[in-house]
Structures are given as C-alpha cells and as structure tokens.
Design an enzyme around this catalytic site. Structure first.
Site, PDB file in Angstrom:
ATOM      1  N   PHE A 151       0.812  -1.228   0.000  1.00 58.06           N
ATOM      2  CA  PHE A 151       0.000   0.000   0.000  1.00 58.06           C
ATOM      3  C   PHE A 151       0.838   1.267   0.000  1.00 58.06           C
ATOM      4  CE2 PHE A 151       0.876  -0.248   4.567  1.00 58.06           C
ATOM      5  CZ  PHE A 151       1.074   1.081   4.879  1.00 58.06           C
ATOM      6  N   LYS A 175      -1.115  -6.365  -9.795  1.00 59.61           N
ATOM      7  CA  LYS A 175      -2.115  -6.554  -8.735  1.00 59.61           C
ATOM      8  C   LYS A 175      -1.811  -5.483  -7.682  1.00 59.61           C
ATOM      9  CE  LYS A 175      -2.932  -8.100  -4.965  1.00 59.61           C
ATOM     10  NZ  LYS A 175      -3.354  -7.244  -3.822  1.00 59.61           N
ATOM     11  N   GLU A 178      -4.877  -3.714  -2.174  1.00 60.01           N
ATOM     12  CA  GLU A 178      -6.320  -3.474  -2.021  1.00 60.01           C
ATOM     13  C   GLU A 178      -6.593  -2.335  -1.024  1.00 60.01           C
ATOM     14  OE1 GLU A 178      -4.449  -5.851  -0.943  1.00 60.01           O
ATOM     15  OE2 GLU A 178      -5.448  -7.264   0.404  1.00 60.01           O
ATOM     16  N   SER A 228       5.164  -7.175   3.221  1.00 67.75           N
ATOM     17  CA  SER A 228       5.717  -7.590   4.511  1.00 67.75           C
ATOM     18  C   SER A 228       6.485  -8.905   4.373  1.00 67.75           C
ATOM     19  CB  SER A 228       4.574  -7.738   5.509  1.00 67.75           C
ATOM     20  OG  SER A 228       3.664  -8.700   5.023  1.00 67.75           O
ATOM     21  N   CYS A 283       9.620   1.424   3.751  1.00 71.76           N
ATOM     22  CA  CYS A 283      10.521   0.308   4.047  1.00 71.76           C
ATOM     23  C   CYS A 283      11.929   0.813   4.290  1.00 71.76           C
ATOM     24  CB  CYS A 283      10.500  -0.704   2.922  1.00 71.76           C
ATOM     25  SG  CYS A 283      11.179  -0.021   1.424  1.00 71.76           S
ATOM     26  N   GLU A 384       9.245  -4.796  12.971  1.00 68.10           N
ATOM     27  CA  GLU A 384       8.877  -3.625  12.178  1.00 68.10           C
ATOM     28  C   GLU A 384       7.548  -3.075  12.701  1.00 68.10           C
ATOM     29  OE1 GLU A 384       7.540  -4.301   8.058  1.00 68.10           O
ATOM     30  OE2 GLU A 384       8.780  -2.596   7.470  1.00 68.10           O
TER      31      GLU A 384
HETATM   32  P1  NAD Z   1       1.378  -6.812   2.822  1.00 68.38           P
HETATM   33  O1  NAD Z   1       2.402  -7.892   2.886  1.00 68.38           O
HETATM   34  O2  NAD Z   1       0.272  -6.845   3.792  1.00 68.38           O
HETATM   35  O3  NAD Z   1       0.680  -6.794   1.372  1.00 68.38           O
HETATM   36  C1  NAD Z   1       1.439  -6.727   0.191  1.00 68.38           C
HETATM   37  C2  NAD Z   1       0.660  -7.389  -0.935  1.00 68.38           C
HETATM   38  O4  NAD Z   1       0.488  -8.780  -0.641  1.00 68.38           O
HETATM   39  C3  NAD Z   1      -0.727  -6.816  -1.161  1.00 68.38           C
HETATM   40  O5  NAD Z   1      -0.939  -6.680  -2.544  1.00 68.38           O
HETATM   41  C4  NAD Z   1      -1.650  -7.863  -0.559  1.00 68.38           C
HETATM   42  O6  NAD Z   1      -2.873  -7.969  -1.252  1.00 68.38           O
HETATM   43  C5  NAD Z   1      -0.875  -9.155  -0.695  1.00 68.38           C
HETATM   44  N1  NAD Z   1      -1.114 -10.100   0.408  1.00 68.38           N
HETATM   45  C6  NAD Z   1      -1.307  -9.785   1.726  1.00 68.38           C
HETATM   46  N2  NAD Z   1      -1.454 -10.901   2.453  1.00 68.38           N
HETATM   47  C7  NAD Z   1      -1.344 -11.949   1.606  1.00 68.38           C
HETATM   48  C8  NAD Z   1      -1.412 -13.368   1.771  1.00 68.38           C
HETATM   49  N3  NAD Z   1      -1.597 -13.920   2.956  1.00 68.38           N
HETATM   50  N4  NAD Z   1      -1.263 -14.137   0.678  1.00 68.38           N
HETATM   51  C9  NAD Z   1      -1.046 -13.588  -0.539  1.00 68.38           C
HETATM   52  N5  NAD Z   1      -0.981 -12.255  -0.750  1.00 68.38           N
HETATM   53  C10 NAD Z   1      -1.129 -11.436   0.302  1.00 68.38           C
HETATM   54  O7  NAD Z   1       2.195  -5.426   2.902  1.00 68.38           O
HETATM   55  P2  NAD Z   1       1.612  -3.938   3.052  1.00 68.38           P
HETATM   56  O8  NAD Z   1       1.096  -3.746   4.431  1.00 68.38           O
HETATM   57  O9  NAD Z   1       0.741  -3.582   1.907  1.00 68.38           O
HETATM   58  O10 NAD Z   1       2.950  -3.097   2.876  1.00 68.38           O
HETATM   59  C11 NAD Z   1       3.802  -2.771   3.933  1.00 68.38           C
HETATM   60  C12 NAD Z   1       4.981  -3.706   4.005  1.00 68.38           C
HETATM   61  O11 NAD Z   1       5.716  -3.647   2.774  1.00 68.38           O
HETATM   62  C13 NAD Z   1       5.995  -3.345   5.085  1.00 68.38           C
HETATM   63  O12 NAD Z   1       6.442  -4.516   5.713  1.00 68.38           O
HETATM   64  C14 NAD Z   1       7.131  -2.684   4.299  1.00 68.38           C
HETATM   65  O13 NAD Z   1       8.400  -2.745   4.927  1.00 68.38           O
HETATM   66  C15 NAD Z   1       7.110  -3.492   3.052  1.00 68.38           C
HETATM   67  N6  NAD Z   1       7.751  -2.795   1.949  1.00 68.38           N
HETATM   68  C16 NAD Z   1       8.970  -3.248   1.542  1.00 68.38           C
HETATM   69  C17 NAD Z   1       9.645  -2.599   0.529  1.00 68.38           C
HETATM   70  C18 NAD Z   1      11.006  -3.085   0.100  1.00 68.38           C
HETATM   71  O14 NAD Z   1      11.503  -2.603  -0.903  1.00 68.38           O
HETATM   72  N7  NAD Z   1      11.621  -4.007   0.792  1.00 68.38           N
HETATM   73  C19 NAD Z   1       9.062  -1.487  -0.085  1.00 68.38           C
HETATM   74  C20 NAD Z   1       7.805  -1.054   0.343  1.00 68.38           C
HETATM   75  C21 NAD Z   1       7.160  -1.720   1.360  1.00 68.38           C
END
Ligand code: NAD
Length: 484
Positions: A151, A175, A178, A228, A283, A384
């Site tokens: 997000f 994708k 959401e 994450s 991140c 985190e």
């Molecule tokens: P998230 O892991 O909750 O969601 C990321 C994506 O995965 C979304 O599109 C979501 O629909 C999907 N998703 C969520 N749960 C899932 C599951 N159980 N099975 C399959 N798909 C699933 O992450 P978020 O809250 O949207 O973003 C924040 C996180 O992203 C933080 O941990 C941040 O550090 C990380 N991040 C990392 C970087 C990097 O470059 N390392 C960059 C930006 C954000």
C-alpha cells in the site's frame, strides 16, 4: 472522488469484476469511503493471464524502439497528470502532498530509465572463440510477469517492474494493494490512453485469492513482490514450487548510527525525516537510532525538540509535515507497539498518542513518538512497527552498533552519520544491509540502481529496478555459430 467502484483492466478493456466482495477504500485523514475495490475472482485472473499470453508473441516481435516509445508516451501522460496523481496518493494513502510528489518523481524516473534500456538489452558477442566459431549471448523476453504491490507507494512500486518487463518484450499483470488501489487505477487510465496493444499490460484488483491464482498459473513466468516479510516468504516459496522466478522485497528495521563527531545540525533533520516521513510507513524508514558514546545526550534533546515541532495534519493542507497512518487497523497496531515498549521499560520521551488535528476528528493520526533506553533484545527494537515510532539505543562504539545491526533479522537499509572517513569505510564494508547511507537518512536507490535489500528484507537474487530487474525479465540465450 466520490465512492467510485474500481474496475479491472484486461485485454485493453475496462471490465467490472464479477465478484460480490468489495472492500472499502478510505481517505485516512477523513475516515471517509472514497472507493470500493473488488476482490476479483480466479476466473478474472485466468482471463488476464490469457490476454497477456496472447499478446506476448506479437509484443516481443515489435522492435525495441517501438516498445520503448509506448513507455515514453506513458511517461508524458504521467507527467501531464503529475499533480492529480500526487493528490490521489494523498487521498488514499495519507502522506503529504510533497511526499506524494516525490513518489511521482520516482515513478517517472523508472519509466524513463526503462525506456532508455535499449543499449542494456544489446547482449554481447565474441568472434572466433574457436577456429571459425563465433559466440554470442542474446537477451530474450520470457513471457507473462506480474507484480503484487504494497500500500505504501501505490504509484512508484509497480513502476520498479512493469516498464522494464515491457521494454524487454514481456507482457504484464499488476495486482495493486487493495488498501491503496486508486492511484494505480489512474495510471492504468493513462496506459489505456497511450493505447498499448490489448493484453500487453493488465490490472486485476484483489487480495490473497488473486495472488494465489497468479502464483499457481502455469502461464505466469515470474512474480515481483513487495510487502511484509511473512507474505514475501510465502510468495517466494509458492512461486518456486510452481516453477516461477521470483523477486520478493520484504519488511525492514533500519538503523541510523550517529557517531560522536557527527554534524548534529544536519544529522537531526535527516533522522527526523527518515523516521517520521510518510508517518514512518516506508521500508527505508529509520526506526532505530544508535547513539554512539557522548552524542547520546545532545542527540536525544535535539530529536525530541525537532520531532515535537513536526506539524501533523491532512496531507493536502498547506504546511503539513506528517499525515495520518493508512488505516485504523494500522493505528491500533502502532498503539499496541507503544504500549509494549512501555511494558518493556523503554523510556517514552515523546508520546504521539492522543494527538488531535483540528478539523479532522476521525483521521488515523498519531504524532511522532520516541523511546529512549531501548535495549537490542526488546520487541520494539526487533520488529517492524511501520509507523512514526523511533527507538534510541545507546552504544559504546561503532563495533557495538554493527553487531546489533548485523544481528537484526532485516537488512533493508542502514545509515551512518559521521565526519570520519575511516569509520564510514568500515561501516560500508561490514554492515549487513543492502541500501547504505553515509550522512543520508533515507538511502533510496534511484531508478538505474537495484533496490537492494538483504536478509529477511529480500528473497531472491535479482532486485527491483536497474540492471537487476532487466536480467530478471530476460533469459540469456547463448548462440554458437559456425558457417561451413
Ligand atoms: P502486505 O504484505 O500486507 O501486502 C502486500 C501485498 O500482498 C498486497 O498486494 C496484498 O494484497 C498481498 N497479500 C497480503 N497478504 C497476503 C497473503 N496472505 N497471501 C497472498 N498475498 C497477500 O504489505 P503492506 O502492508 O501492503 O505493505 C507494507 C509492508 O511492505 C511493510 O512490511 C514494508 O516494509 C514493506 N515494503 C517493503 C519494501 C522493500 O523494498 N523491501 C518497499 C515497500 C514496502
């Protein structure tokens, strides 16, 4: 914006999802519903993959400059709508307009870098490797790729991937998150205006079901994930189990080390912007400060003074320096971590809970929060938090700081503030983090460089952005030739 119902983009057409499950998208400053996003079905994923698969053969045959020109036209469209897109980011995510403009700038730069990848796609050639025999390596597109986005950078993160995949001759499915799906939908409106051939680039909204359908589909060649760590690990394992390549960027816990000789006047603003920019939802956010030796006392004072002055409010309002966090759920999680820090007996020296923002009584606001006397074993030092919470750890010397950082499960970023070149060199060599800052608070690589996380912050070998991503999106084919 109203309460718009978002649609998918498949095979060059806008299509309403057949699902009966929609999620509300809220403006986090107002707690108002601004859109409804479908949790699309497996059937819709299958259709997008089929469209991308069908488009692949003719797209890969288009001359590279023609493919690049589509991206240049997209770049111009994005620039034309720059301000609207930045405002949309603020409305769905909560960051300030200035921060959203920064994100849009990085988005543009990625499209530009990809469009300029013509020379990088040239491959290489060696004449006469044996008598009468020449050998060459050509970079070939692979097929259908997809990205699963988080997000926190709704415009920028898909741009780490899809422009590079397309210029290399692949076709694509995005994708979006959401939680923040509107900005990417707006970018797809521009993609539609550019008129890419149908199926070359598609978008399917949704959650886990859509992700799983992409990860298990036999016609998807690879996946780029950002989010994450637990989900990154899951996506990496599932993609591998289904024979796909994967690059999965995960979560982070980034440390900023301040040496006794650091220039505090410049260091403190850099730390504050790293920790509290985008309300800590980056991140690359610095969430731990390691104060070396006697710098601790003046640093602690300056951090509290500086952080107390940060103006929290609605990101579209003039002069606001920090917006709300993305959702009520995120706000509650951050509150729980603060309560935990208090129970773990860290010293809460600035408490952002209970902040009131005039005019926005329902926003998900929390002010800058700082803990001192954090110990490396505390949960708030290891996990985190993804909010505006900074922990200060006192350390004896650089050696101890490195030991703590290298012991953390994550390795996304780390920074050192010093005037000592030898200390900087030592840090650069030994720190186990992929994005390293020297007197820089947010070590964010520009488009031609890889976004280089390590340890639990990244699963895979080729990262997003730069040459890494181009290799990810190609096969290297070696041709050995002899003419009789
Ligand atoms: P998230 O892991 O909750 O969601 C990321 C994506 O995965 C979304 O599109 C979501 O629909 C999907 N998703 C969520 N749960 C899932 C599951 N159980 N099975 C399959 N798909 C699933 O992450 P978020 O809250 O949207 O973003 C924040 C996180 O992203 C933080 O941990 C941040 O550090 C990380 N991040 C990392 C970087 C990097 O470059 N390392 C960059 C930006 C954000």
């Amino acid at each position: 914006m109203g309460s718009e119902v978002l649609r998918n983009y498949i095979g060059g057409q806008w299509v309403a999802s057949a699902t009966d499950t929609y999620l509300e998208v809220r403006n986090p400053a107002l707690d108002a519903v601004i859109a409804r996003v479908p949790l699309s079905t497996v059937e819709e994923v299958n259709r997008a993959v089929a469209a991308a698969r069908e488009a692949f053969e003719s797209w890969r045959r288009l001359p590279i400059p023609v493919r690049a020109r589509y991206l240049l036209r997209l770049r111009d469209q994005v620039e034309r709508r720059f301000e609207d897109l930045a405002r949309t980011i603020v409305q769905e995510h909560g960051k300030t307009l200035e921060e959203a403009r920064g994100e849009m700038q990085r988005t543009l730069e990625n499209i530009e870098a990809a469009a300029g990848m013509f020379t990088a796609l040239m491959g290489y050639h060696t004449p006469q490797v044996a008598d009468g025999i020449d050998e060459e390596c050509i970079l070939e597109p692979v097929g259908v790729f997809c990205c699963i986005a988080p997000f926190n950078f709704p415009a920028m993160i898909p741009s780490w991937f899809f422009p590079y995949a397309l210029v290399a001759g692949n076709t694509y499915i995005v994708k979006p998150s959401e939680i923040c799906p509107i900005t990417q939908t707006r970018i797809f409106e521009l993609i539609h205006e550019v008129g890419f051939p149908p199926g070359v680039i598609n978008m399917v909204h949704g959650g886990k079901e859509v992700v799983d359908a992409l990860l298990t589909h036999p016609d998807v060649a690879g996946v780029s994930f950002v989010g994450s760590t637990p989900v990154a690990k899951y996506v990496y394992a599932t993609a591998a189990a289904h024979g796909k390549r994967a690059q999965c960027h995960g979560g982070a816990k980034n440390a900023l080390v301040v040496m006794p000789d650091a220039d505090l006047e410049r260091t403190v603003p850099a730390i504050l912007s790293s920790a509290f920019g985008s309300a800590g939802q980056r991140c690359l956010a610095g969430s731990l400060v390691m104060a070396v030796g006697e710098i601790h006392k003046p640093l602690r004072r300056a951090l509290v003074e500086g952080a107390s002055r940060i103006r929290v409010g609605y990101g579209l309002d003039e002069g606001v320096q920090m917006g709300p966090v993305v959702s009520r759920k995120a706000l509650e999680r951050i509150h729980r971590y603060i309560e935990l820090g208090v129970r773990e007996e860290a010293e809460l020296i600035l408490d952002g809970r209970g902040i009131r923002v005039p005019g926005y009584p329902n926003g998900y606001f929390i002010g800058p929060t700082i803990f001192d006397e954090v110990q490396p074993k505390m949960t708030i030092a290891c996990e985190e938090i993804f909010g505006p919470v900074l922990g200060v750890i006192r350390v004896r010397d650089l050696e101890e700081a490195l030991e703590i950082i290298n012991g953390l499960p994550y390795g996304n970023a780390a920074s050192l503030f010093t005037r000592d070149g030898r200390a900087a060199r030592e840090f650069r060599l030994r720190v186990r983090a992929g994005n390293v800052g020297i007197n820089i608070g947010v070590a964010a690589p520009i488009a031609p460089y890889p976004f280089a996380g390590q340890k639990q912050s990244f699963f895979g070998d080729l990262h997003g952005q730069g040459m890494d991503t181009l290799y990810f999106f190609t096969d290297r084919k070696v041709v050995i030739t002899r003419w009789f």
